[in-house]
Every structure is written in C-alpha cells, then in structure tokens.
Design an enzyme around this catalytic site. Structure first.
Site, short mmCIF file in Angstrom:
data_model
loop_
_atom_site.label_atom_id
_atom_site.label_comp_id
_atom_site.label_asym_id
_atom_site.label_seq_id
_atom_site.Cartn_x
_atom_site.Cartn_y
_atom_site.Cartn_z
N GLY A 1 -20.44 2.14 -13.12
CA GLY A 1 -20.30 3.30 -14.01
C GLY A 1 -21.41 4.29 -13.70
CD GLN B 1 -26.55 6.89 -14.86
OE1 GLN B 1 -25.36 6.73 -15.09
NE2 GLN B 1 -27.31 5.92 -14.39
CB CYS C 1 -29.17 1.46 -16.09
SG CYS C 1 -28.86 3.22 -16.13
CG LEU C 2 -26.38 2.74 -10.58
CD1 LEU C 2 -25.29 3.66 -10.07
CD2 LEU C 2 -26.76 1.71 -9.54
CG HIS D 1 -24.75 1.15 -19.76
ND1 HIS D 1 -25.84 0.31 -19.62
CD2 HIS D 1 -24.97 2.17 -18.88
CE1 HIS D 1 -26.66 0.81 -18.71
NE2 HIS D 1 -26.15 1.93 -18.24
CD GLU D 2 -22.07 4.20 -17.22
OE1 GLU D 2 -22.69 5.26 -17.06
OE2 GLU D 2 -22.41 3.12 -16.69
CG HIS E 1 -26.41 7.09 -19.21
ND1 HIS E 1 -27.76 7.05 -18.95
CD2 HIS E 1 -25.89 5.98 -18.62
CE1 HIS E 1 -28.04 5.95 -18.24
NE2 HIS E 1 -26.93 5.27 -18.04
NI NI Z 1 -26.80 3.49 -16.95
#
Ligand code: NI
Length: 185
Positions: free
Chosen positions: A45, A50, A98-99, A140-141, A144
């Site tokens: 995701g 991000q 998370c990236l 989670h997404e 953001h």
């Molecule tokens: Ni994330």
C-alpha cells in the site's frame, strides 16, 4: 516512473490530506507512478503523502498475498477521497510496517471492521463495510491521509522502545534499498 518515498520526519507526513477532483493534473500518470514506486519498494500500500503530496489518494496491491488468501489474486485498487466514517468496537492486533518507517515493525491494535467511502480510479462512488486484512491495510493507508503514521498508534512503552530508531529515521540516518527522500539535518 519510480518516485522517492518520503521518510518519517518529513512534514508532509503530518499534514491532513485534501480531497481531489477528476481534473487533478496528470492523475492517471500519478497513479501509475505510485504503483511503480510501491512495487519497486515491495510494499502493498502507498498513500500520496508518502510521495510528498497531501492529497487523498491511495494505491493498494494485495496480489502478493494470493498464495495464502486467494481472494486477493490480482487485487489492485485505487482509493480516492477515502474517508472512514464508522468503525467496529471489536478490534484486532496485527504487525505492521511502513515504507516511510523502514526497519520498524510493531503490533498495532485497530478496529476489525470499518465503514468507508471512496471513489475508484473512474470516480465511481463506493460506500462499504470492509473487514479482515483489507480493513487493516486501508486503516494504515488512510491514517496517512490524516497525517498519522503507525508509530503514532503504539503504546507509550512500545514507542519508548522504538525511540532511537524513530529518532534516527527523523534525522535521515537509515539504510534503505529503495529511493527515499530523507530529512537531512
Ligand atoms: Ni505506511
């Protein structure tokens, strides 16, 4: 095109993202770039903040999980103007990463089911209850989009345990094998 992923500490990750409309410039290309960027970093995701854009746009690809969960075969989705409007009292605890926070993996407790509204890539409206792993990924997404990352959801103890790692990240001191935009201090 692969874009740099903004790491923890970048101010854009703390902004509340804004809705967009179908006239948003080069939206199709942006979505493609987000999928490329996410795949390159082996994520499932990715939210627009991000990649430095405070807009309500998220891409998800759960195909990699299809071996264990056949319903995710070819499961690629775009969520535009996503909002969580209701959540279940029942919760689940699952490990997340998370990236934007490479090297940190922690268990996070979240509602099991969520009522969401969003537009897909064709700007068709959706209004649905989601559960299971997808509900987890969406929460989670979509966090953001509210200027939150999963470390904000940890208990004070677990946050304390990760204090040094988070501190290093916020100073750009981290190794990463994908392209990132780190904070240089
Ligand atoms: Ni994330």
């Amino acid at each position: 095109m692969i874009l740099p992923i903004y790491l923890y500490g970048q101010p854009v990750l703390k902004k509340v993202a804004e809705d967009i409309d179908a006239e948003y410039p080069n939206l199709k290309e942006l979505i493609e770039n987000m999928f490329d960027t996410m795949h390159h970093a082996q994520g499932i995701g990715l939210a627009a903040p991000q990649i430095g854009l405070a807009i309500r746009l998220v891409v998800v690809d759960l195909d990699v999980l299809a071996e264990d969960e056949p319903e995710f075969k070819d499961f690629r989705r775009v969520y535009i103007n996503a909002h969580i409007i209701e959540t279940s009292d029942e919760t689940d605890t699952m490990e997340e990463g998370c990236l934007s926070l490479p090297g940190i993996h922690e268990k996070v407790t979240r509602p099991s089911r969520i009522h969401v509204t969003y537009l897909d890539e064709n700007f068709v409206e959706h209004d649905e209850w989601v559960e299971g792993y997808l509900a987890r990924v969406m929460q989670h997404e979509f966090d953001h989009l509210e200027g939150k990352v999963f470390s904000d959801r940890l208990s004070p103890l677990r946050r304390q345990m990760n204090k040094n790692k988070l501190g290093d990240l916020a100073k750009g001191r981290v190794y990463c094998d994908y392209k990132v935009k780190r904070v240089l201090r």
